[in-house]
Structures are given as structure tokens and as C-alpha cells.
Design a protein around this motif. Structure first.
Motif, short mmCIF file in Angstrom:
data_model
loop_
_atom_site.label_atom_id
_atom_site.label_comp_id
_atom_site.label_asym_id
_atom_site.label_seq_id
_atom_site.Cartn_x
_atom_site.Cartn_y
_atom_site.Cartn_z
N MET A 172 14.56 18.30 17.42
CA MET A 172 14.63 19.45 18.28
C MET A 172 14.74 19.33 19.78
N LEU A 173 14.17 18.08 20.03
CA LEU A 173 14.31 17.69 21.40
C LEU A 173 15.94 17.41 22.06
N ASN A 174 16.36 16.77 20.91
CA ASN A 174 17.98 16.45 21.29
C ASN A 174 18.58 17.67 21.24
N VAL A 234 17.54 21.85 11.82
CA VAL A 234 18.29 21.33 12.76
C VAL A 234 19.63 20.72 12.02
N ASN A 235 20.90 21.03 12.34
CA ASN A 235 21.78 20.72 11.29
C ASN A 235 22.76 19.58 12.41
N ALA A 236 23.86 19.17 11.78
CA ALA A 236 24.40 17.95 12.35
C ALA A 236 25.09 18.57 13.65
N ALA A 248 20.57 15.61 26.86
CA ALA A 248 20.75 14.44 27.99
C ALA A 248 19.64 13.51 27.99
N ILE A 249 18.75 13.68 27.03
CA ILE A 249 17.57 12.82 26.93
C ILE A 249 18.22 11.76 26.30
N GLY A 268 10.50 13.51 12.94
CA GLY A 268 11.97 13.52 13.01
C GLY A 268 12.39 14.89 13.34
N MET A 269 11.51 15.98 12.98
CA MET A 269 11.67 17.17 13.29
C MET A 269 11.72 17.65 14.76
#
Length: 325
Positions: free
Chosen positions: A79-81, A142-144, A86-87, A74-75
């Protein structure tokens, strides 16, 4: 054995209905279809994880690292997002499945090739994977507001009156049912749990099959990683901390025997639903969360007792038939 499984699942389903009825006496709206759909949706991730754990337990093994797998995967996808919004979401889900598969394969390889007990392997990887989450993230969250709208809203979109998350759970349940009842690997998983030695003589590669079930549980943990983070819109080292106990509890309550060989997809789903109903109901009827742990613990003990009695009963029936012969 099959008759006993059906008998046990019917009683578990009846218990869930009675539980809903009792809760409805304190909170009449709990049994409304809309609320029950919400309970199902809230329990979807636990159902998915319980199915992944089920196939491991059926082979007389256990995977204590599923929640840590969820946390790490999930982390990474969060982080990728955040870095590359754009992924596409389907690509992120595939990445989550691939990461989970690798983590599960590590567990399976250690159990298969090095013949280390699964409880020892996964107890170690539980800590390693959660520590790796800290290393990858540097301890940051990583926050909303760092996640893309698509990342957050994908599983919340409704289709035919149900959120996508519920449909994902239904699809996973259907897939596991087909695998466990209609494929050679499903039959091998049950056979290994019943009698590993006889399985070898039947031509089943016990070590390879255990490797496969850990890969399956790893992929399920990876999928749940994306679903969890996008649902609760926060990624941190503490995500799903201790949740492996809920996953195992759902399996045990659902009649999955820790001794292996006995259990079904329906049982795992009903066990997760039982816990989901408790966790959703107690706050609305003003009962302390500590009672949730007491009720869940009591249900686990009762399930283990019933499982043990059922297994002994099956053994006595076999002996009577042998004596009669």
C-alpha cells in the motif's frame, strides 16, 4: 549430539540427491543446473522463514503467526508503494523489518512478561494480524498494476547468474549461521532448549532470550512480507494463508526438535529445500498436488520418529557414561 546432527543432515542431503535422481527419471531436465537454481530461488522465501522459526523452536517455543505477520507487513509495504512509489526499495525493506519486529515483539512480550505459552499467544496473534490486514486494507487488494516497477523487479534482478532473491536467502543463511555458532545469543538459544533450569543457573535470562527470538522471527516474517508480495505481485488478506504449516514442516524435516535444543541452520535449509523440490517437481511429472501433501506429511512423521530415536539414543549414552563413572 553434534555427531548425530551431522549424521542426520548428511542423510537428509543424500535423500534430496536421491529425490532429484528419481524425479530426473521422469523429467530429465529437472537436474539441470539452471533448473536447480530456479528451484533454489523458488524455495528462498521458505528457507528464510524456516530459519526464523528455527530459533523459536530451539527455545521450546513456536511461532504460528509468521505467515500472518508476512501477510500484514506485505500489505502495508504494498500500500505504501502504491501510494508513494518514490519511496526507495531499501527504505521499504527497512519498514518491513521494523513492522515485523514490532509484531514479533508483541509475541515475545506476552510470552516473556505474562508467561503465556507461545502456542496460545501466537495462535491468537495469527488471527489478530490477519484481521488487522483486512482492517488496514479495507478488504481491497493491491495488484501488480498498482505497484511500481522497482518494487516488482528488485528481487528479480540477476547478479552473478542468480536472482537477488537467492542472494538475499544466501545472506540470511550466512547471518544465521554466524549468529548460531559464533555468538553468545546463539549459544543461549541452544542452552535454553536443552535445559531451561540449568540455563538460569548459568546466568542466562531465559525470558529475555525468548523475547529476542520472537523479535528475530518477527523481523524475518516482515522481510518475507516484502519478498512474497513483490514476487507474486498481489497483496490480499489471503496471502500465505496456512503457510505456517509449511514453515514448521521445513523445520521438522530438517531435524529441528520440537522439544527444543536440537537443530541447526543447515538442517532448516535442507528441510525447506526438500519441500521446495517436491512442490516444483510434482507438477512437471504430472502427479496430483494431493500427493505433495501426502509426501510432505510422511516426511514429517519420519523426521519426528528419527528425531525421537536420536534423542533417546543420546540419553542412553549419557546414562552409560554416568554408570561407568
Amino acid at each position: 549430539m553434534k555427531n548425530f546432527l551431522k549424521y542426520r543432515e548428511i542423510w537428509l542431503l543424500a535423500g534430496i540427491v536421491v529425490l532429484i535422481g528419481l524425479i530426473s527419471t521422469r523429467f530429465p531436465g529437472f537436474a539441470n543446473p539452471a533448473n536447480l537454481r530456479q528451484v533454489f530461488n523458488d524455495t528462498s522465501i521458505l528457507m528464510i522463514l524456516a530459519l526464523g522459526q528455527m530459533v523459536v523452536i530451539l527455545t521450546r517455543s513456536i511461532d504460528l503467526s509468521m505467515a500472518s505477520n508476512l501477510c500484514f507487513t506485505g500489505m502495508v509495504v504494498a500500500m505504501l508503494n502504491a501510494a508513494y512509489p518514490a519511496i526507495p526499495i531499501p527504505a521499504l525493506i527497512v519498514i518491513a523489518l521494523a513492522i515485523g519486529l514490532v509484531l514479533g515483539a508483541i509475541n515475545g512480550f506476552l510470552v516473556w512478561r505474562l508467561n503465556i505459552p507461545s502456542i496460545v499467544v501466537t495462535l491468537g496473534t495469527l488471527t489478530i494480524y490477519r484481521g488487522a490486514t483486512f482492517v488496514v486494507s479495507g478488504g481491497a487488494w493491491v495488484n501488480a498494476d498498482q505497484m511500481s516497477p522497482d518494487f516488482i523487479n528488485f528481487q528479480r534482478a540477476a547478479f552473478l547468474g542468480l536472482p537477488v532473491l537467492s542472494w538475499i536467502a544466501i545472506a540470511v543463511i550466512a547471518l544465521f549461521f554466524l549468529v548460531m555458532t559464533r555468538t553468545q545469543i546463539g549459544r543461549s538459544i541452544h542452552a535454553i532448549g536443552v535445559n531451561p533450569t540449568a540455563s538460569v543457573y548459568a546466568g542466562i535470562d531465559v525470558g529475555r532470550t525468548k523475547f529476542i527470538v520472537f523479535c528475530i522471527s518477527g523481523m524475518i516474517g516482515g522481510l518475507a512480507g516484502y519478498l512474497w508480495i513483490s514476487r507474486y505481485v498481489i497483496a490480499s488478506v489471503e496471502v500465505a494463508n496456512g503457510y505456517e504449516l509449511n514453515i514448521i514442516a521445513a523445520c521438522v524435516i530438517g531435524g529441528i526438535s520440537i522439544a527444543g535444543g536440537i537443530g541447526s541452520v543447515g538442517g532448516a535449509v535442507l528441510g525447506a529445500l526438500f519441500l521446495g523440490i517436491i512442490s516444483n517437481a510434482l507438477p512437471v511429472i504430472n502427479i496430483s498436488p494431493f500427493w505433495q501433501m501426502a509426501i510432505s506429511g510422511s516426511a514429517i512423521i519420519l523426521a519426528v520418529v528419527l528425531n525421537a530415536r536420536g534423542e533417546r539414543r543420546q540419553g542412553r549414552i549419557i546414562l552409560r557414561k554416568a554408570e561407568a563413572a
